[in-house]
Design an enzyme around this catalytic site. Structure first.
Site, PDB file in Angstrom:
ATOM      1  N   GLY A  49     -20.577 -22.469 -27.673  1.00 33.18           N
ATOM      2  CA  GLY A  49     -21.906 -22.619 -27.092  1.00 33.18           C
ATOM      3  C   GLY A  49     -21.962 -23.862 -26.224  1.00 33.18           C
ATOM      4  CD  GLN A  54     -23.454 -29.383 -25.372  1.00 31.66           C
ATOM      5  OE1 GLN A  54     -23.760 -28.208 -25.441  1.00 31.66           O
ATOM      6  NE2 GLN A  54     -22.409 -29.896 -26.002  1.00 31.66           N
ATOM      7  CB  CYS A  95     -21.082 -30.943 -30.870  1.00 36.47           C
ATOM      8  SG  CYS A  95     -22.157 -31.050 -29.435  1.00 36.47           S
ATOM      9  CG  LEU A  96     -17.814 -27.924 -26.408  1.00 36.55           C
ATOM     10  CD1 LEU A  96     -18.000 -26.992 -25.218  1.00 36.55           C
ATOM     11  CD2 LEU A  96     -16.345 -27.984 -26.813  1.00 36.55           C
ATOM     12  CG  HIS A 137     -25.079 -26.808 -32.427  1.00 35.64           C
ATOM     13  ND1 HIS A 137     -24.227 -27.553 -33.233  1.00 35.64           N
ATOM     14  CD2 HIS A 137     -24.858 -27.257 -31.158  1.00 35.64           C
ATOM     15  CE1 HIS A 137     -23.557 -28.421 -32.479  1.00 35.64           C
ATOM     16  NE2 HIS A 137     -23.914 -28.260 -31.209  1.00 35.64           N
ATOM     17  CD  GLU A 138     -25.000 -24.747 -28.176  1.00 33.90           C
ATOM     18  OE1 GLU A 138     -25.296 -25.641 -27.371  1.00 33.90           O
ATOM     19  OE2 GLU A 138     -23.930 -24.752 -28.821  1.00 33.90           O
ATOM     20  CG  HIS A 141     -27.082 -29.552 -27.571  1.00 30.79           C
ATOM     21  ND1 HIS A 141     -26.623 -30.857 -27.573  1.00 30.79           N
ATOM     22  CD2 HIS A 141     -26.094 -28.816 -28.141  1.00 30.79           C
ATOM     23  CE1 HIS A 141     -25.419 -30.893 -28.135  1.00 30.79           C
ATOM     24  NE2 HIS A 141     -25.075 -29.669 -28.498  1.00 30.79           N
TER      25      HIS A 141
HETATM   26 NI    NI Z   1     -23.288 -29.075 -29.371  1.00 28.36          NI
END
Ligand code: NI
Length: 172
Positions: A49, A54, A95-96, A137-138, A141
């Site tokens: 995701g 991000q 998480c990226l 989670h997204e 963000h």
């Molecule tokens: Ni993330």
């Protein structure tokens, strides 16, 4: 398609609350290209995701693909989680924007989310398991929230130290 730079913790831009995507943005070809670039960036990382925040775009949309075959791309524009199950489930999340750090986070097992697709068509999705975790989670963000915010202060401190150590090893 091109790779986009991903903001990393503790970049304060990750804390920005996104604004809703406007109708004229959805009609803009540049928005479609941005979504394609976000998918390319997510698949390359690899991740399941990626939220607009991000990649330093502070609007409410995200791309997801939790499938092993990497062949079910999902776009959520202006997502709203309308319903959350009382049943909880812990998943080890990563998480990226916090590369190399993984920790258990407890969230609702099932959710119903309302959103627009990449062309502005409304849809509603009821799901559970990994996809439900990923959506939550997204959406976090989009509200400037990161999964490590859910950890105890001690666990969060450990995670941040580990992140610094990993960065040093990579020579950053
Ligand atoms: Ni993330």
């Amino acid at each position: 398609m091109s790779q986009l730079p991903i903001l990393e913790y503790p970049d304060t831009r990750l804390r920005t609350v996104g604004t809703p995507v406007a109708a004229e943005t959805l009609a803009d070809p540049a928005f479609q290209k941005l979504l394609d670039d976000m998918f390319a960036t997510m698949y390359e990382a690899p991740g399941i995701g990626l939220a607009a925040a991000q990649v330093n775009v502070h609007q409410r949309f995200m791309v997801i693909d939790v499938t092993e075959g990497r062949d079910q791309p999902l776009v959520f524009v202006n997502p709203v989680i309308r319903d959350k199950s009382a049943d909880l489930r812990a998943y080890q999340e990563g998480c990226l924007s916090i590369p190399g750090i993984y920790a258990d986070v407890t969230r609702s097992d099932g959710i119903t989310v309302d959103a627009l697709d990449r062309h502005g068509k409304p849809f509603s999705l009821t799901t559970d398991g990994l996809l439900a975790t990923c959506i939550q989670h997204e959406v976090d963000h989009l509200d400037g929230k990161l999964f490590i915010d859910y950890l105890s202060p001690l666990k969060r401190e450990r995670a941040v130290k580990k992140l610094e150590k990993l960065r040093k090893q990579k020579g950053e």
